[in-house]
Design an enzyme around this catalytic site. Structure first.
Site, PDB file in Angstrom:
ATOM      1  N   THR A  97      13.706  28.315  14.649  1.00 18.64           N
ATOM      2  CA  THR A  97      14.419  27.422  13.735  1.00 18.64           C
ATOM      3  C   THR A  97      15.910  27.694  13.896  1.00 18.64           C
ATOM      4  O   THR A  97      16.404  28.758  13.512  1.00 18.64           O
ATOM      5  CB  THR A  97      13.992  27.657  12.279  1.00 18.64           C
ATOM      6  OG1 THR A  97      12.606  27.373  12.149  1.00 18.64           O
ATOM      7  CG2 THR A  97      14.773  26.751  11.338  1.00 18.64           C
ATOM      8  N   LYS A 172      12.297  20.142  10.758  1.00 20.09           N
ATOM      9  CA  LYS A 172      12.081  21.459  10.167  1.00 20.09           C
ATOM     10  C   LYS A 172      12.987  21.653   8.950  1.00 20.09           C
ATOM     11  O   LYS A 172      12.591  22.290   7.963  1.00 20.09           O
ATOM     12  CB  LYS A 172      12.348  22.559  11.198  1.00 20.09           C
ATOM     13  CG  LYS A 172      12.166  23.986  10.660  1.00 20.09           C
ATOM     14  CD  LYS A 172      10.751  24.257  10.171  1.00 20.09           C
ATOM     15  CE  LYS A 172      10.603  25.652   9.560  1.00 20.09           C
ATOM     16  NZ  LYS A 172      10.615  26.732  10.568  1.00 20.09           N
ATOM     17  N   LYS A 240      18.928  31.773   5.906  1.00 23.23           N
ATOM     18  CA  LYS A 240      19.465  31.310   7.191  1.00 23.23           C
ATOM     19  C   LYS A 240      19.123  29.851   7.399  1.00 23.23           C
ATOM     20  O   LYS A 240      19.986  29.023   7.759  1.00 23.23           O
ATOM     21  CB  LYS A 240      18.909  32.174   8.331  1.00 23.23           C
ATOM     22  CG  LYS A 240      19.455  31.836   9.717  1.00 23.23           C
ATOM     23  CD  LYS A 240      18.548  30.901  10.514  1.00 23.23           C
ATOM     24  CE  LYS A 240      17.256  31.587  10.946  1.00 23.23           C
ATOM     25  NZ  LYS A 240      16.451  30.713  11.840  1.00 23.23           N
TER      26      LYS A 240
END
Length: 290
Positions: A97, A172, A240
């Protein structure tokens, strides 16, 4: 069967690479900590590359599952990066990701060497990786995706192409935005139940069968009530990811007020020493607040 390389053997990559080996592919692995790669080879067979370039040399498909944008750049285009030894026409599939920006950067760098690049972030957690039941959301050229999809199927419950390069990462982000709101909502519901003197387990037994039901509710409520937060995706990684979401929202003009708020709640959890706790630890924050 294909000759493949897998770069990054963390809690997700280790079992994913194992599924590729079990499916009969010839797998060469690379990991920054060599001991973990040695353990993988001992368990699954295959080969070990001392660098990304060595692991990727001669591979039809190269998969990566590393930590962040800089890690991806390192394994692709850094010293001894995979792109330096990948043959024209081979396919690089990134399961990390990362930002859509670095994805497009790596897509362009791959294209110079006539290498195909597919962004393919995953959802389903460690259990999904171990059980071969991940959701894989992909972006990139359709031809490259169609070649990679049968290989990815070794560990996927569902695998879909959403569009051109970066589309997988954008999808995502949608996933993480939805999870953030769901976990906060579940945490508040359980907190409210406790303050109201209700049995949280009994409450979930009832409401999970109606419109409030979700994967998070079914799989996390018991551990949340038991103050166990050592399951699944860590808060540090979630922050993150949410940072990527919020940065991209600024670029696209999207409004994410709840996501921004939950990101700050996760910051509170980090201050509590819960950076390695899983994302359901939002409930611990509410309990601490009283």
């Amino acid at each position: 069967m294909a000759k493949v390389a897998f770069l990054g053997l963390g809690v997700m990559g280790y079992p994913m690479a194992g599924h590729l080996a079990k499916a009969g592919h010839a797998v060469c692995v690379y990991n920054r900590t060599t001991a973990k790669a040695e353990n993988w080879v001992e368990e699954f067979g295959g080969a070990l590359g001392k660098t990304p370039a060595e692991a990727a040399n001669g591979a039809d498909f190269v998969f990566s599952c590393v930590g962040n944008d800089d890690d991806l750049r390192m394994v692709c285009t850094g010293p001894d990066g995979a792109f330096s030894t990948m043959a024209p026409g081979s396919v690089f599939v990134d399961h990390t990701t990362v930002s859509a920006l670095v994805t497009r950067e790596m897509y362009a760098a791959a294209d110079i060497g006539q290498i195909c690049f597919v962004d393919a972030p995953i959802s389903g957690g460690q259990a999904g990786a171990e059980n071969g039941a991940l959701s894989v959301m992909c972006g990139g050229d359709e031809g490259a995706y169609l070649r990679a999809e049968p290989i990815i199927d070794a560990y996927a419950r569902i695998c879909r192409r959403l569009g051109e390069s970066g589309s997988g990462q954008m999808t995502k982000m949608c996933n993480q935005i939805a999870i953030a709101g769901l976990v906060q909502g579940l945490s508040e519901a359980l907190h409210f139940a406790e303050k109201a003197g209700l049995d949280g387990r009994a409450v979930v037994e009832v409401i999970s069968q109606g419109a409030a039901g979700s994967w998070q509710m079914s799989n996390r409520y018991e551990t949340m009530l038991d103050d166990h937060f050592e399951h699944g995706f860590a808060v540090n990684w979630m922050r993150k990811d949410l940072g990527i979401c919020l940065e991209t929202a600024n670029e696209t003009g999207a409004s994410l007020p709840v996501t921004a708020l939950v990101d700050q709640f996760y910051k509170d959890v980090q201050k509590m020493g819960g950076g390695r706790w899983d994302t359901s630890s939002l409930f611990a924050r509410l309990r601490k607040m009283g």
